[in-house]
Design a protein around this motif. Structure first.
Motif, short mmCIF file in Angstrom:
data_model
loop_
_atom_site.label_atom_id
_atom_site.label_comp_id
_atom_site.label_asym_id
_atom_site.label_seq_id
_atom_site.Cartn_x
_atom_site.Cartn_y
_atom_site.Cartn_z
N ALA A 1 0.83 -1.20 0.00
CA ALA A 1 0.00 0.00 0.00
C ALA A 1 0.86 1.25 0.00
O ALA A 1 1.97 1.25 0.54
CB ALA A 1 -0.90 0.01 1.23
N PHE A 2 0.34 2.29 -0.59
CA PHE A 2 0.96 3.63 -0.60
C PHE A 2 2.33 3.65 -1.24
O PHE A 2 3.21 4.42 -0.85
CB PHE A 2 1.00 4.22 0.84
N TYR A 3 2.49 2.81 -2.28
CA TYR A 3 3.74 2.86 -3.04
C TYR A 3 3.70 4.10 -3.93
O TYR A 3 2.70 4.38 -4.59
CB TYR A 3 3.92 1.60 -3.90
N ASP A 4 4.77 4.84 -3.95
CA ASP A 4 4.87 6.10 -4.71
C ASP A 4 5.93 5.94 -5.78
O ASP A 4 7.12 5.84 -5.46
CB ASP A 4 5.22 7.24 -3.75
N GLU A 5 5.52 5.89 -7.04
CA GLU A 5 6.45 5.69 -8.15
C GLU A 5 7.48 6.80 -8.29
O GLU A 5 8.50 6.62 -8.94
CB GLU A 5 5.69 5.50 -9.46
#
Length: 146
Positions: free
Chosen positions: A115-119
């Motif tokens: 969750a909440f992975y930011d590319e």
């Protein structure tokens, strides 16, 4: 019955009486700042499924310093300072971070997604076969307040 989901410290004991309603590896900046880890195993429980034996010994502070009026509070032991749980002021969920809140991380089911992975961040996207989302899993529904 003994709960496999029991944590806390010698002064405050936390126990869940049911399975988590959400179980993920969190990549958010707040979790990174609080734990010092790149990603953190996080389990959400329905608010009423988690009991605390000495709530009067819990010190509360905003979980997200950038949003001090947000719904989540980090609860720590007033005696020893141990992190105990995240508590939702709206009484929807209570959150365990097993490896930093006195729980046996191995007793928890494996996190089912990221969750909440930011590319835009300078680290590789997880490639362990679990789904990766920019927020919570799309089918997650916040429970009603207790």
């Amino acid at each position: 019955m003994t709960s496999p989901y029991a944590g806390g410290c010698e002064h405050v004991h936390i126990k869940a009486s049911a399975e988590p309603i959400d179980n993920h590896e969190c990549h958010c900046n707040v979790c990174k700042g609080v734990t010092g880890q790149q990603h953190t195993h996080v389990a959400f429980f329905n608010y009423g499924d988690v009991s605390v034996d000495h709530p009067e010994k819990m010190k509360r502070q905003p979980f997200n310093a950038a949003n001090p009026n947000g719904p989540l509070e980090l609860c720590t032991c007033a005696d020893c300072g141990a992190a105990l749980m995240l508590d939702d002021k709206e009484k929807r969920i209570r959150v365990a971070v097993p490896n930093v809140m006195g729980y046996d991380d191995a007793a928890f089911p494996t996190a089912s997604y990221h969750a909440f992975y930011d590319e835009s961040k300078p680290y590789e996207k997880p490639s362990d076969g679990r789904p990766v989302y920019e927020g919570l899993r799309p089918d997650f529904t916040w429970p009603a307040s207790a």
